[in-house]
Design a protein around this motif. Structure first.
Motif, short mmCIF file in Angstrom:
data_model
loop_
_atom_site.label_atom_id
_atom_site.label_comp_id
_atom_site.label_asym_id
_atom_site.label_seq_id
_atom_site.Cartn_x
_atom_site.Cartn_y
_atom_site.Cartn_z
N SER A 1 0.83 -1.21 0.00
CA SER A 1 0.00 0.00 0.00
C SER A 1 0.86 1.25 0.00
CB SER A 1 -0.95 0.00 1.20
OG SER A 1 -1.87 -1.05 1.10
N LEU A 2 1.96 1.22 0.73
CA LEU A 2 2.89 2.34 0.74
C LEU A 2 3.47 2.56 -0.66
CD1 LEU A 2 4.41 4.55 2.27
CD2 LEU A 2 6.11 2.82 2.91
N GLN A 3 3.83 1.47 -1.33
CA GLN A 3 4.35 1.57 -2.70
C GLN A 3 3.32 2.20 -3.64
OE1 GLN A 3 5.50 -2.58 -3.31
NE2 GLN A 3 7.61 -1.88 -3.64
N LEU A 4 2.08 1.75 -3.53
CA LEU A 4 1.02 2.30 -4.38
C LEU A 4 0.80 3.78 -4.07
CD1 LEU A 4 -1.61 -0.58 -4.38
CD2 LEU A 4 -0.10 0.09 -6.24
N GLY A 5 0.83 4.13 -2.80
CA GLY A 5 0.66 5.53 -2.42
C GLY A 5 1.75 6.40 -3.00
#
Length: 185
Positions: free
Chosen positions: A92-96
């Protein structure tokens, strides 16, 4: 059984009564103003995201779930809603970060205001529920793992969508949503 149901309902009611209304209204505004909406979460948070994506679609919003084969590239003017109880799910951090690089807005639904994903988000809704991590600040629960968070997120996001789709002509809205419901079942 009835006692367990009443306890779970009380837990969820308590969690939802402690959600900051301003944060919820800010997410509603971002959804209303987004060109397109992308939703992501891992595990059961992802399942909650898919349920909310379906409701947004019924409401007439252009919405995608990340990771699906038909999900287009995110762009400026789009909104990425990340659902992560811990607020530190690495994918999720990567997508953000990717969404920020594309100049899209990022909104986090989490229990952890001080998380890594919160730091890069344009907005946050804190759902003060228990997760599988059982941090000291989380409320008690009779439920296993992140059930309390998942259930609270589902109901909260449903309420936000209801607020967005309300109109003076409720019958018209109901009919429009019914017409958008899948007919290849």
């Amino acid at each position: 059984m009835k006692n367990i149901i009443e306890t779970v309902v009380h837990e969820i009611s308590t969690v939802l009564s402690n959600v900051d209304e301003g944060e919820s209204l800010a997410l509603a505004d971002e959804i209303r103003n987004a060109k397109r909406i992308f939703i992501s979460g891992e595990g059961r948070s992802g399942l909650m995201g898919k349920a909310i994506a379906m409701r947004l679609m019924h409401g007439g919003f252009h919405v995608y779930v990340t990771g699906e084969t038909i999900t287009p590239s995110i762009e400026k003017g789009d909104l990425l809603i990340l659902i992560s109880g811990s607020g530190s799910t690495s994918s999720s951090l990567q997508l953000g970060n990717a969404a920020k690089k594309a100049e899209a807005k990022v909104f986090l639904v989490t229990t952890n205001r001080d998380s890594k994903i919160a730091e890069i988000s344009d907005g946050i809704v804190v759902v003060p529920a228990a997760t599988k991590h059982r941090r000291p600040e989380e409320p008690g629960t009779i439920q296993p793992l992140g059930n309390q968070f998942d259930q609270s997120v589902h109901l909260l996001l449903d309420a936000i969508i209801i607020s967005l789709t309300r109109s003076k002509d409720q019958q018209s809205t109901y009919e429009e949503m019914t017409n958008r419901h899948a007919n290849l079942e």
